[in-house]
Motif scaffolding. Sequence first.
Motif, PDB file in Angstrom:
ATOM      1  N   TYR A  80       5.094 -21.248  81.911  1.00 50.83           N
ATOM      2  CA  TYR A  80       5.036 -21.818  80.576  1.00 50.83           C
ATOM      3  C   TYR A  80       6.419 -21.870  79.947  1.00 50.83           C
ATOM      4  CZ  TYR A  80       4.529 -22.145  75.576  1.00 50.83           C
ATOM      5  OH  TYR A  80       4.674 -22.528  74.277  1.00 50.83           O
ATOM      6  N   SER A  81       6.740 -22.999  79.391  1.00 49.18           N
ATOM      7  CA  SER A  81       7.865 -23.098  78.481  1.00 49.18           C
ATOM      8  C   SER A  81       7.419 -24.037  77.376  1.00 49.18           C
ATOM      9  CB  SER A  81       9.100 -23.615  79.209  1.00 49.18           C
ATOM     10  OG  SER A  81       9.583 -24.778  78.596  1.00 49.18           O
ATOM     11  N   GLU A  82       7.957 -23.853  76.174  1.00 50.46           N
ATOM     12  CA  GLU A  82       7.524 -24.680  75.051  1.00 50.46           C
ATOM     13  C   GLU A  82       7.627 -26.162  75.373  1.00 50.46           C
ATOM     14  OE1 GLU A  82       9.866 -22.242  75.173  1.00 50.46           O
ATOM     15  OE2 GLU A  82      10.773 -22.240  73.171  1.00 50.46           O
ATOM     16  N   ALA A 134       3.469 -31.137  68.909  1.00 48.98           N
ATOM     17  CA  ALA A 134       3.525 -29.691  68.676  1.00 48.98           C
ATOM     18  C   ALA A 134       4.478 -29.358  67.542  1.00 48.98           C
ATOM     19  CB  ALA A 134       3.944 -28.956  69.942  1.00 48.98           C
ATOM     20  N   ASP A 136       6.674 -26.111  66.065  1.00 45.87           N
ATOM     21  CA  ASP A 136       7.238 -24.905  66.673  1.00 45.87           C
ATOM     22  C   ASP A 136       8.054 -24.109  65.662  1.00 45.87           C
ATOM     23  OD1 ASP A 136       8.017 -23.505  69.329  1.00 45.87           O
ATOM     24  OD2 ASP A 136       9.971 -23.942  68.417  1.00 45.87           O
ATOM     25  N   LYS A 138      10.408 -20.485  65.216  1.00 47.81           N
ATOM     26  CA  LYS A 138      11.032 -19.346  65.892  1.00 47.81           C
ATOM     27  C   LYS A 138      11.679 -18.433  64.859  1.00 47.81           C
ATOM     28  CE  LYS A 138      11.058 -20.890  70.373  1.00 47.81           C
ATOM     29  NZ  LYS A 138       9.669 -21.415  70.263  1.00 47.81           N
ATOM     30  N   THR A 157      14.982 -23.948  74.890  1.00 50.38           N
ATOM     31  CA  THR A 157      13.803 -23.091  74.972  1.00 50.38           C
ATOM     32  C   THR A 157      14.181 -21.729  74.418  1.00 50.38           C
ATOM     33  OG1 THR A 157      14.326 -22.324  77.188  1.00 50.38           O
ATOM     34  CG2 THR A 157      12.965 -24.298  77.013  1.00 50.38           C
ATOM     35  N   GLN A 203       5.147 -16.438  71.514  1.00 48.91           N
ATOM     36  CA  GLN A 203       6.059 -15.856  72.490  1.00 48.91           C
ATOM     37  C   GLN A 203       6.836 -14.741  71.820  1.00 48.91           C
ATOM     38  OE1 GLN A 203       8.203 -19.535  73.588  1.00 48.91           O
ATOM     39  NE2 GLN A 203       8.330 -18.673  75.644  1.00 48.91           N
ATOM     40  N   GLY A 216       8.242 -16.388  68.579  1.00 47.04           N
ATOM     41  CA  GLY A 216       8.065 -17.829  68.506  1.00 47.04           C
ATOM     42  C   GLY A 216       6.591 -18.189  68.474  1.00 47.04           C
ATOM     43  N   THR A 218       4.118 -21.655  68.738  1.00 46.14           N
ATOM     44  CA  THR A 218       4.044 -23.098  68.952  1.00 46.14           C
ATOM     45  C   THR A 218       2.601 -23.555  68.809  1.00 46.14           C
ATOM     46  OG1 THR A 218       5.829 -22.812  70.563  1.00 46.14           O
ATOM     47  CG2 THR A 218       4.762 -24.965  70.480  1.00 46.14           C
ATOM     48  N   TYR A 220       0.131 -26.548  69.407  1.00 48.50           N
ATOM     49  CA  TYR A 220      -0.023 -27.798  70.149  1.00 48.50           C
ATOM     50  C   TYR A 220      -1.307 -28.504  69.740  1.00 48.50           C
ATOM     51  CZ  TYR A 220       3.407 -25.895  73.470  1.00 48.50           C
ATOM     52  OH  TYR A 220       4.520 -25.358  74.055  1.00 48.50           O
TER      53      TYR A 220
ATOM     54  N   ASN B  74      10.206 -18.855  83.159  1.00 48.23           N
ATOM     55  CA  ASN B  74       8.943 -19.395  82.665  1.00 48.23           C
ATOM     56  C   ASN B  74       7.719 -18.755  83.311  1.00 48.23           C
ATOM     57  OD1 ASN B  74      10.563 -21.127  81.233  1.00 48.23           O
ATOM     58  ND2 ASN B  74      10.391 -22.784  82.743  1.00 48.23           N
TER      59      ASN B  74
END
Lengths: 232, 232
Positions: A80-82, A134, A136, A138, A157, A203, A216, A218, A220, B74
């Motif tokens: 997973y990454s944003e 999305a 986001d 942080k 990221t 995250q 973080g 996010t 979606y 990730n």
Amino acid sequence: MVSPVYLRIVEDIKKKINSAELKPGDTVPSEKALCDEYGASRMTVRKGLAVLASEGYIYSIPGKGNFVRKPELNKYTIYYSELKNSINSVDKAKLLEVNIIMPGDKLAADLQITKNKNVILIRRLFYTDGEPVAYDIKYLLYQKGMPIVEKEIEHATFPEMLSPGVPPFALKKEIIIYAATPGEDIKRYLNIYNELALLVVEQKIYNAENKPMGLGITYYRGDYIKLQGTSQ
Amino acid sequence: MVSPVYLRIVEDIKKKINSAELKPGDTVPSEKALCDEYGASRMTVRKGLAVLASEGYIYSIPGKGNFVRKPELNKYTIYYSELKNSINSVDKAKLLEVNIIMPGDKLAADLQITKNKNVILIRRLFYTDGEPVAYDIKYLLYQKGMPIVEKEIEHATFPEMLSPGVPPFALKKEIIIYAATPGEDIKRYLNIYNELALLVVEQKIYNAENKPMGLGITYYRGDYIKLQGTSQ
DNA sequence: CAGTGGTCTAGACCACAGC
DNA sequence: CTGTGGTCTAGACCACTGC
């Protein structure tokens, strides 16, 4: 092109485990017995057993023997990454806000800091095919060498925002995944007019000493993202 | 109580990687050099390097050397089962239906079978503290030794439904996670009267030959479940 | 006590990189 | 050619287990 002895030992024992000839808890033949069976030295046999142990198939108890491990049926690996994952991908990011704020109670607790410490806030909107998908947010503790230039922040990221101040190998990360309904502000950002669920991914990044470095969140559009995980 | 030489090598090199003294792509000192540095035999040095390799810190290219690997930023590990996960847990399950059905186009494609093959359908409702929190559907190919007794099915997880017909080590699994809004039937099952998002988890189980053995879909109330993943 | 795994050595031969 | 890692041996000593 004959495979080395230790790999033949690995394959043979894997086959026996997969075919249930060796069941969880059973003892694997002793190292001495395997030496005799394969006409190999003990170090060679041990190398094969080390491979099986590192792959989670067996474990050993000194003085007793090697045993077949219960498989971890519930363990999955997820990438997973944003901005990019196996099923979907973000192609554009827009920076909404970069600011320095004082944390509220919850954020201060999450980041394990006192409320008089400054926190960097970054808010972004992610797009795919021109559509916002999305929203986001942080929260970062300031690190030496952290990118302050907006151009760099926009498409970074989470781990990239912290490096090179923090070497990437030292970072520990945690994600929490859940579903929620959007509030009015997120509905506006994501052009949501009717009922639509959000997939929310939180995250949290820790440094080598388990001190939180950033949080973080996010949000979606539920009709946009799917996360995928696999076992083994 | 002095730690063995090979572990000292492991710890020393890990420290150098975590402190960015050794960066991704850098070469680790050659085995010969490490033998000299630690006054150890080559097999001892190699054992240390093998540990680092199996933990993902380094990789080796024959004839060239050992190199520091780029960390997989990730990658997350997540523990998931329909009935129990790190944050929440189901305490009761109710069997709604067990049936044999003919698959539609989509299900037949998902299970890679022809539409004239029978499929076992299992529908359940999960409860926590007396409240319904998830609606669960499973589609299974029939396996020898599969439990048909309702008592056994009611509280079984997906892999348990297939074993002992299939030994658990041989199973490969895949999950897909997304958010959705509930349809009328699910709203009824889960006592949802106002706007509420669902967290949907699809599970697919494959045997050792990568043939699908079953498909499961679990719809969780969004205010009930959170999935958690960690890196490293 | 014998049997087990845990650590370690000082060699060996091989295949491959790169000059 | 030298230097690198990959495989392998035939011993050694140790700590632990279980009878």
